[in-house]
Design a protein around this motif. Structure first.
Motif, mmCIF file in Angstrom:
data_model
loop_
_atom_site.group_PDB
_atom_site.id
_atom_site.type_symbol
_atom_site.label_atom_id
_atom_site.label_comp_id
_atom_site.label_asym_id
_atom_site.label_seq_id
_atom_site.Cartn_x
_atom_site.Cartn_y
_atom_site.Cartn_z
ATOM 1 N N LEU A 18 50.838 56.558 44.135
ATOM 2 C CA LEU A 18 51.196 55.460 45.024
ATOM 3 C C LEU A 18 49.951 54.677 45.433
ATOM 4 N N LYS A 19 48.885 55.392 45.786
ATOM 5 C CA LYS A 19 47.639 54.731 46.142
ATOM 6 C C LYS A 19 47.130 53.885 44.986
ATOM 7 N N GLU A 20 47.216 54.430 43.775
ATOM 8 C CA GLU A 20 46.785 53.718 42.580
ATOM 9 C C GLU A 20 47.613 52.452 42.374
ATOM 10 N N ALA A 21 48.923 52.562 42.499
ATOM 11 C CA ALA A 21 49.803 51.411 42.311
ATOM 12 C C ALA A 21 49.526 50.334 43.353
ATOM 13 N N GLU A 22 49.324 50.738 44.590
ATOM 14 C CA GLU A 22 49.035 49.774 45.652
ATOM 15 C C GLU A 22 47.729 49.040 45.379
ATOM 16 N N GLN A 23 46.731 49.749 44.876
ATOM 17 C CA GLN A 23 45.451 49.114 44.547
ATOM 18 C C GLN A 23 45.610 48.077 43.449
ATOM 19 N N CYS A 28 46.003 42.367 42.054
ATOM 20 C CA CYS A 28 46.781 41.276 41.468
ATOM 21 C C CYS A 28 46.814 40.070 42.393
ATOM 22 N N PHE A 29 47.090 40.309 43.663
ATOM 23 C CA PHE A 29 47.226 39.195 44.604
ATOM 24 C C PHE A 29 45.892 38.728 45.183
ATOM 25 N N THR A 31 43.583 38.224 42.837
ATOM 26 C CA THR A 31 43.241 37.415 41.666
ATOM 27 C C THR A 31 44.127 36.177 41.562
ATOM 28 N N TYR A 32 45.410 36.343 41.881
ATOM 29 C CA TYR A 32 46.376 35.263 41.721
ATOM 30 C C TYR A 32 47.051 34.938 43.051
ATOM 31 N N ALA A 33 47.401 33.685 43.230
ATOM 32 C CA ALA A 33 48.157 33.268 44.407
ATOM 33 C C ALA A 33 49.577 33.814 44.305
ATOM 34 N N LEU A 34 50.248 33.921 45.436
ATOM 35 C CA LEU A 34 51.591 34.492 45.469
ATOM 36 C C LEU A 34 52.544 33.745 44.535
ATOM 37 N N ASP A 35 52.431 32.421 44.480
ATOM 38 C CA ASP A 35 53.362 31.650 43.649
ATOM 39 C C ASP A 35 52.965 31.625 42.175
ATOM 40 N N GLU A 36 51.863 32.298 41.824
ATOM 41 C CA GLU A 36 51.456 32.398 40.421
ATOM 42 C C GLU A 36 51.924 33.698 39.771
ATOM 43 N N VAL A 37 52.643 34.518 40.533
ATOM 44 C CA VAL A 37 53.064 35.842 40.080
ATOM 45 C C VAL A 37 54.579 35.963 40.173
ATOM 46 N N ARG A 113 60.999 30.763 28.229
ATOM 47 C CA ARG A 113 61.753 29.824 29.062
ATOM 48 C C ARG A 113 61.238 29.827 30.491
ATOM 49 N N LEU A 114 60.898 31.001 30.974
ATOM 50 C CA LEU A 114 60.412 31.121 32.347
ATOM 51 C C LEU A 114 59.116 30.346 32.542
ATOM 52 N N LEU A 115 58.200 30.481 31.595
ATOM 53 C CA LEU A 115 56.918 29.786 31.697
ATOM 54 C C LEU A 115 57.085 28.282 31.516
ATOM 55 N N GLU A 116 58.059 27.873 30.731
ATOM 56 C CA GLU A 116 58.308 26.438 30.557
ATOM 57 C C GLU A 116 58.876 25.813 31.826
ATOM 58 N N LYS A 117 59.704 26.580 32.545
ATOM 59 C CA LYS A 117 60.316 26.071 33.777
ATOM 60 C C LYS A 117 59.353 26.139 34.964
ATOM 61 N N ASP A 118 58.471 27.133 34.961
ATOM 62 C CA ASP A 118 57.556 27.340 36.083
ATOM 63 C C ASP A 118 56.139 27.432 35.520
ATOM 64 N N GLY A 119 55.506 26.284 35.349
ATOM 65 C CA GLY A 119 54.235 26.203 34.647
ATOM 66 C C GLY A 119 53.048 26.797 35.371
ATOM 67 N N ILE A 120 53.205 27.172 36.649
ATOM 68 C CA ILE A 120 52.048 27.712 37.375
ATOM 69 C C ILE A 120 51.959 29.234 37.278
ATOM 70 N N LEU A 121 52.955 29.866 36.662
ATOM 71 C CA LEU A 121 52.931 31.321 36.560
ATOM 72 C C LEU A 121 51.778 31.795 35.683
ATOM 73 N N LYS A 122 51.069 32.810 36.157
ATOM 74 C CA LYS A 122 49.939 33.358 35.423
ATOM 75 C C LYS A 122 50.043 34.865 35.178
ATOM 76 N N ALA A 123 50.896 35.553 35.950
ATOM 77 C CA ALA A 123 50.980 37.013 35.829
ATOM 78 C C ALA A 123 52.389 37.493 36.141
ATOM 79 N N GLY A 124 52.759 38.598 35.496
ATOM 80 C CA GLY A 124 54.055 39.209 35.732
ATOM 81 C C GLY A 124 53.913 40.677 36.082
ATOM 82 N N LEU A 125 54.532 41.099 37.176
ATOM 83 C CA LEU A 125 54.539 42.501 37.571
ATOM 84 C C LEU A 125 55.662 43.215 36.832
#
Length: 259
Positions: A18-23, A28-29, A31-37, A113-125
């Motif tokens: 859990l500690k590892e996952a939280e880190q 991730c956040f 490195t990337y803004a909330l709306d980029e993920v 399709r997701l990246l075409e609709k939302d061009g600011i996305l940079k990362a996926g969890l």
């Protein structure tokens, strides 16, 4: 569905993973803004745990109790979804206060399709674990393959085991799909998923029934209920028939891009 906690002493401690996952999520956040993920969600146990941990981390980062509405969560509906999964997705939407986007199709095309609709996305969890097919060598942060739409894959749960997942769910009272109480251990579509034969047992009347998913002792059998040819026993004879019908899916889930 809220879990019960009987027999939890048999499940592993999740402190380290859990500690590892939280880190990983915090990094991730940073490195990337909330709306980029975006967070990839399919109603299964792994991505449900990932969602719960991510919401918890974001609440701490942003000091906001309703941060779920700002997290981009994409429900990728499988072809031939279980009614129970569709119902659970609605429950999760309300439980975490999500603005859930819905899409369908194979992962590669869906991502494009997701990246075409939302061009600011940079990362996926992603809720991927090393025990998943073709995932044993993945890294926590890794770009998609060259022949895929280009995005950073963030996989905080890589080192979690099957039993870590259930330990977290039971300890934290995390909601989960009701199919897991009926012997399903890995859920795909209604055409390729059955109760796990390893969880079958006879009740006091001699009828075959199934222990809940977290009672599976051998994690290597997690996907024993998957595959088009799988037929799980019921009542000591014949085969199990999947009665979850997509025809009863709520129209508000079938239509539109957002639940």
């Amino acid at each position: 569905m809220q879990p019960t906690c009987g027999g939890m002493d048999e499940l592993p401690d999740v402190t380290d993973v859990l500690k590892e996952a939280e880190q990983v999520i915090r990094q991730c956040f940073q490195t990337y803004a909330l709306d980029e993920v975006f967070l990839c969600f399919n109603g299964g146990k792994d991505c449900t745990v990932l969602l719960d941990i991510t919401i918890s981390v974001l609440k701490d980062i942003y000091k906001s109790c309703d941060i779920g509405k700002n997290l981009k969560v994409v429900y990728i509906r499988t072809k031939g979804p279980f009614v129970e999964i569709e119902k659970f997705v609605q429950e999760i939407k309300m439980y975490y206060g999500l603005t859930l986007k819905v899409t369908e199709g194979e992962m590669k095309e869906t991502l494009q399709r997701l990246l075409e609709k939302d061009g600011i996305l940079k990362a996926g969890l992603m809720g991927t674990r090393r025990s998943d097919p073709y995932s044993e060598n993945l890294q926590f942060v890794q770009k998609t393959d060259a022949n895929w739409p280009q995005i950073m894959r963030i996989s905080p749960l890589l080192n979690w085991s099957y039993h870590h997942i259930w330990s977290y769910i039971l300890q934290r009272q995390v909601p989960y799909c009701s199919l897991y109480d009926k012997g399903y251990t890995s859920i795909g579509s209604t055409t390729n998923t059955w109760p796990n034969p390893a969880l079958a047992h006879k009740d006091c009347f001699g009828c075959v029934t199934y222990h809940p998913a977290w009672r599976l002792s051998d994690a290597s059998l997690e996907r024993a209920g998957r595959g088009s040819s799988v037929k799980a026993p019921v009542n000591g004879n014949g085969t199990y028939h999947n009665h979850s019908l997509t025809s009863t899916i709520n129209p508000c889930i079938r239509n539109g891009d957002v639940l």
